[in-house]
Design a protein around this motif. Structure first.
Motif, PDB file in Angstrom:
ATOM      1  N   GLN A  91      53.011 -34.172-102.481  1.00 35.47           N
ATOM      2  CA  GLN A  91      53.099 -35.467-102.884  1.00 35.47           C
ATOM      3  C   GLN A  91      54.163 -35.846-104.186  1.00 35.47           C
ATOM      4  O   GLN A  91      54.391 -37.019-104.722  1.00 35.47           O
ATOM      5  N   PHE A  92      54.755 -34.866-104.623  1.00 35.26           N
ATOM      6  CA  PHE A  92      55.820 -34.836-105.629  1.00 35.26           C
ATOM      7  C   PHE A  92      57.037 -35.116-105.269  1.00 35.26           C
ATOM      8  O   PHE A  92      57.649 -34.507-104.437  1.00 35.26           O
ATOM      9  N   LYS A  93      57.702 -36.457-105.703  1.00 33.18           N
ATOM     10  CA  LYS A  93      58.861 -36.772-105.194  1.00 33.18           C
ATOM     11  C   LYS A  93      60.011 -36.392-106.427  1.00 33.18           C
ATOM     12  O   LYS A  93      59.375 -36.880-107.886  1.00 33.18           O
ATOM     13  N   LEU A  94      60.992 -36.491-105.979  1.00 32.21           N
ATOM     14  CA  LEU A  94      62.195 -36.149-107.184  1.00 32.21           C
ATOM     15  C   LEU A  94      62.353 -37.646-107.877  1.00 32.21           C
ATOM     16  O   LEU A  94      62.542 -38.746-107.295  1.00 32.21           O
ATOM     17  N   PRO A  95      62.142 -37.502-109.103  1.00 31.53           N
ATOM     18  CA  PRO A  95      62.213 -38.662-110.095  1.00 31.53           C
ATOM     19  C   PRO A  95      63.595 -39.266-109.769  1.00 31.53           C
ATOM     20  O   PRO A  95      64.657 -38.701-109.913  1.00 31.53           O
ATOM     21  N   ASP A  96      63.599 -40.494-109.592  1.00 35.77           N
ATOM     22  CA  ASP A  96      64.818 -41.567-109.350  1.00 35.77           C
ATOM     23  C   ASP A  96      65.862 -41.242-110.654  1.00 35.77           C
ATOM     24  O   ASP A  96      67.152 -41.381-110.346  1.00 35.77           O
ATOM     25  N   ASP A  97      65.236 -41.135-111.919  1.00 35.68           N
ATOM     26  CA  ASP A  97      66.202 -41.062-113.175  1.00 35.68           C
ATOM     27  C   ASP A  97      66.527 -39.554-113.316  1.00 35.68           C
ATOM     28  O   ASP A  97      67.280 -39.227-114.506  1.00 35.68           O
ATOM     29  N   LEU A  98      66.252 -38.507-112.540  1.00 34.22           N
ATOM     30  CA  LEU A  98      66.773 -37.012-112.710  1.00 34.22           C
ATOM     31  C   LEU A  98      67.961 -37.010-112.115  1.00 34.22           C
ATOM     32  O   LEU A  98      67.882 -37.050-110.673  1.00 34.22           O
ATOM     33  N   THR A  99      68.888 -36.935-112.726  1.00 33.13           N
ATOM     34  CA  THR A  99      70.424 -36.803-111.971  1.00 33.13           C
ATOM     35  C   THR A  99      70.660 -35.140-111.683  1.00 33.13           C
ATOM     36  O   THR A  99      70.029 -34.483-112.293  1.00 33.13           O
ATOM     37  N   GLU A 100      71.659 -35.131-110.922  1.00 31.13           N
ATOM     38  CA  GLU A 100      71.893 -33.627-110.386  1.00 31.13           C
ATOM     39  C   GLU A 100      72.364 -32.841-111.557  1.00 31.13           C
ATOM     40  O   GLU A 100      72.824 -33.020-112.279  1.00 31.13           O
ATOM     41  N   GLY A 101      71.578 -31.591-111.414  1.00 33.44           N
ATOM     42  CA  GLY A 101      71.791 -30.760-112.656  1.00 33.44           C
ATOM     43  C   GLY A 101      70.893 -30.608-113.739  1.00 33.44           C
ATOM     44  O   GLY A 101      70.535 -29.947-114.478  1.00 33.44           O
ATOM     45  N   GLN A 102      70.018 -31.803-113.865  1.00 35.54           N
ATOM     46  CA  GLN A 102      68.911 -31.928-114.949  1.00 35.54           C
ATOM     47  C   GLN A 102      67.760 -31.615-114.281  1.00 35.54           C
ATOM     48  O   GLN A 102      67.307 -31.302-113.002  1.00 35.54           O
ATOM     49  N   TRP A 103      66.829 -31.150-115.400  1.00 32.65           N
ATOM     50  CA  TRP A 103      65.417 -30.577-114.862  1.00 32.65           C
ATOM     51  C   TRP A 103      64.613 -31.191-115.768  1.00 32.65           C
ATOM     52  O   TRP A 103      64.694 -31.428-117.145  1.00 32.65           O
ATOM     53  N   ILE A 104      63.287 -31.068-115.414  1.00 36.59           N
ATOM     54  CA  ILE A 104      61.963 -31.803-116.379  1.00 36.59           C
ATOM     55  C   ILE A 104      60.979 -30.586-116.148  1.00 36.59           C
ATOM     56  O   ILE A 104      60.606 -29.981-115.186  1.00 36.59           O
ATOM     57  N   TYR A 105      60.110 -30.343-117.166  1.00 35.63           N
ATOM     58  CA  TYR A 105      58.829 -29.842-117.070  1.00 35.63           C
ATOM     59  C   TYR A 105      58.079 -30.740-116.333  1.00 35.63           C
ATOM     60  O   TYR A 105      57.800 -32.057-116.543  1.00 35.63           O
ATOM     61  N   LEU A 106      57.167 -30.152-115.342  1.00 36.74           N
ATOM     62  CA  LEU A 106      56.168 -30.843-114.808  1.00 36.74           C
ATOM     63  C   LEU A 106      54.970 -31.330-115.645  1.00 36.74           C
ATOM     64  O   LEU A 106      54.572 -30.389-116.544  1.00 36.74           O
ATOM     65  N   SER A 107      54.386 -32.295-115.687  1.00 37.34           N
ATOM     66  CA  SER A 107      53.248 -32.812-116.392  1.00 37.34           C
ATOM     67  C   SER A 107      51.956 -31.833-115.821  1.00 37.34           C
ATOM     68  O   SER A 107      52.065 -31.554-114.667  1.00 37.34           O
ATOM     69  N   ASP A 108      50.802 -31.989-116.632  1.00 39.99           N
ATOM     70  CA  ASP A 108      49.671 -31.203-116.167  1.00 39.99           C
ATOM     71  C   ASP A 108      49.191 -32.081-115.004  1.00 39.99           C
ATOM     72  O   ASP A 108      48.591 -31.201-114.103  1.00 39.99           O
ATOM     73  N   GLU A 109      49.344 -33.211-115.003  1.00 45.56           N
ATOM     74  CA  GLU A 109      48.638 -33.954-113.673  1.00 45.56           C
ATOM     75  C   GLU A 109      49.578 -33.522-112.490  1.00 45.56           C
ATOM     76  O   GLU A 109      49.045 -33.268-111.484  1.00 45.56           O
ATOM     77  N   GLN A 110      50.747 -33.422-112.419  1.00 43.96           N
ATOM     78  CA  GLN A 110      51.802 -33.010-111.448  1.00 43.96           C
ATOM     79  C   GLN A 110      51.231 -31.675-110.993  1.00 43.96           C
ATOM     80  O   GLN A 110      51.401 -31.348-109.876  1.00 43.96           O
ATOM     81  N   VAL A 111      51.223 -30.917-111.957  1.00 45.46           N
ATOM     82  CA  VAL A 111      50.972 -29.451-111.673  1.00 45.46           C
ATOM     83  C   VAL A 111      49.539 -29.335-111.031  1.00 45.46           C
ATOM     84  O   VAL A 111      49.261 -28.689-109.713  1.00 45.46           O
ATOM     85  N   ASN A 112      48.349 -30.014-111.375  1.00 45.41           N
ATOM     86  CA  ASN A 112      47.121 -30.088-110.613  1.00 45.41           C
ATOM     87  C   ASN A 112      47.427 -30.744-109.280  1.00 45.41           C
ATOM     88  O   ASN A 112      46.477 -30.250-108.244  1.00 45.41           O
ATOM     89  N   GLN A 113      48.084 -31.764-109.184  1.00 46.68           N
ATOM     90  CA  GLN A 113      48.458 -32.169-107.627  1.00 46.68           C
ATOM     91  C   GLN A 113      48.913 -31.317-106.914  1.00 46.68           C
ATOM     92  O   GLN A 113      48.650 -31.150-105.580  1.00 46.68           O
ATOM     93  N   ALA A 114      50.025 -30.370-107.321  1.00 42.22           N
ATOM     94  CA  ALA A 114      50.624 -29.187-106.529  1.00 42.22           C
ATOM     95  C   ALA A 114      49.557 -28.365-106.188  1.00 42.22           C
ATOM     96  O   ALA A 114      49.491 -27.884-105.242  1.00 42.22           O
ATOM     97  N   ARG A 115      48.487 -27.906-107.171  1.00 40.72           N
ATOM     98  CA  ARG A 115      47.685 -27.072-107.104  1.00 40.72           C
ATOM     99  C   ARG A 115      46.556 -27.195-105.833  1.00 40.72           C
ATOM    100  O   ARG A 115      46.032 -26.424-105.233  1.00 40.72           O
ATOM    101  N   GLN A 116      46.460 -28.604-105.765  1.00 35.96           N
ATOM    102  CA  GLN A 116      45.559 -29.049-104.658  1.00 35.96           C
ATOM    103  C   GLN A 116      45.942 -28.812-103.339  1.00 35.96           C
ATOM    104  O   GLN A 116      45.426 -28.779-102.412  1.00 35.96           O
ATOM    105  N   LEU A 117      47.449 -28.449-103.162  1.00 38.67           N
ATOM    106  CA  LEU A 117      47.914 -28.009-102.107  1.00 38.67           C
ATOM    107  C   LEU A 117      47.886 -26.914-101.283  1.00 38.67           C
ATOM    108  O   LEU A 117      47.712 -26.168-100.465  1.00 38.67           O
ATOM    109  N   VAL A 118      47.468 -25.955-102.641  1.00 38.58           N
ATOM    110  CA  VAL A 118      47.506 -24.437-102.424  1.00 38.58           C
ATOM    111  C   VAL A 118      45.931 -24.075-102.498  1.00 38.58           C
ATOM    112  O   VAL A 118      45.759 -22.700-102.169  1.00 38.58           O
TER     113      VAL A 118
END
Length: 235
Positions: free
Chosen positions: A208-235
């Protein structure tokens, strides 16, 4: 937790190196400079400064990177730069790894973590985690090719039939393709199997996690706790 152990866990070097950072007056917490490596610090929501740069304590790190073309997903690249060269040394020191891989000529969403359980869960074939790609083809796409991709194609040296979870044409030479497996060069091989060729490949979504529109090539971000929990639901 002792301050020197905190720094070591966050990737600032060996215990000795972290101790030297502290004793040299390079560590501040909420405006107070600490010089005692054995100082007991509460790590919950801890923010600290190392040599003038602010950091947040993270027991594990979960990162989304917009991978550019020409980078290999390896700590020991063979022919191109490593995606890890785009990250701070502290994250590499922590042993961060790619959650799956993207070819050097593929762009888009790449997740990285130092949480082994999380990594194995997202990459295990039985978990069927969906991955969506924007595919640009060399030749115009025809309806028959879309139908074949949805029904499934045979791939050389692989057993079974591999079908797209979803496939929709976006333009004459572009389609969006979702798969849940992670075979070597799978999307390229599936497109070749229906008589076309991939000119460009971009991954824009995992689960369910989409590449953020404002994240340009070469940039990175920490996932939020909510995003990590969403990913955990997949596993």
């Amino acid at each position: 937790m002792q301050l020197e152990k905190i720094l070591q866990s966050q990737g600032f070097g060996s215990r000795k190196q972290c101790r030297q950072l502290i004793e040299n007056g390079n560590i501040a917490i909420y405006g107070e400079v600490y010089s005692n490596p054995k100082a007991d610090i509460e790590v919950n929501k801890l923010e600290f400064i190392v040599a003038g740069k602010s950091w947040q304590y993270r027991e594990k790190v979960y990162i989304a990177l917009h991978k550019p073309i020409g980078f290999e997903c390896s700590h020991q690249p063979q022919h191109h730069s490593s995606v890890f060269s785009l990250l701070p040394a502290q994250l590499i020191e922590r042993g961060i790894q790619c959650v799956g891989r993207l070819d050097q000529d593929t762009t888009g969403l790449l997740l990285l973590t130092d949480d082994g359980t999380f990594l194995q869960g997202l990459t295990h074939p039985k978990k069927h985690v969906a991955k969506r790609y924007i595919v640009t083809t060399n030749r115009p796409i025809i309806d028959e090719q879309i139908t074949q991709l949805k029904q499934g194609v045979a791939l050389r040296n692989e057993q079974g039939i591999y079908a797209a979870d979803d496939c929709m044409q976006l333009g004459e030479n572009q389609l969006v393709l979702t798969i849940h497996q992670g075979l070597y060069h799978q999307v390229k091989r599936m497109i070749a199997a229906v008589g076309n060729h991939v000119d460009a490949l971009h991954r824009d979504q995992i689960g369910q996690f989409k590449l953020p529109d404002d994240l340009t090539e070469g940039q990175w971000i920490y996932l939020s706790d909510e995003q990590v929990n969403q990913a955990r639901q997949l596993v």
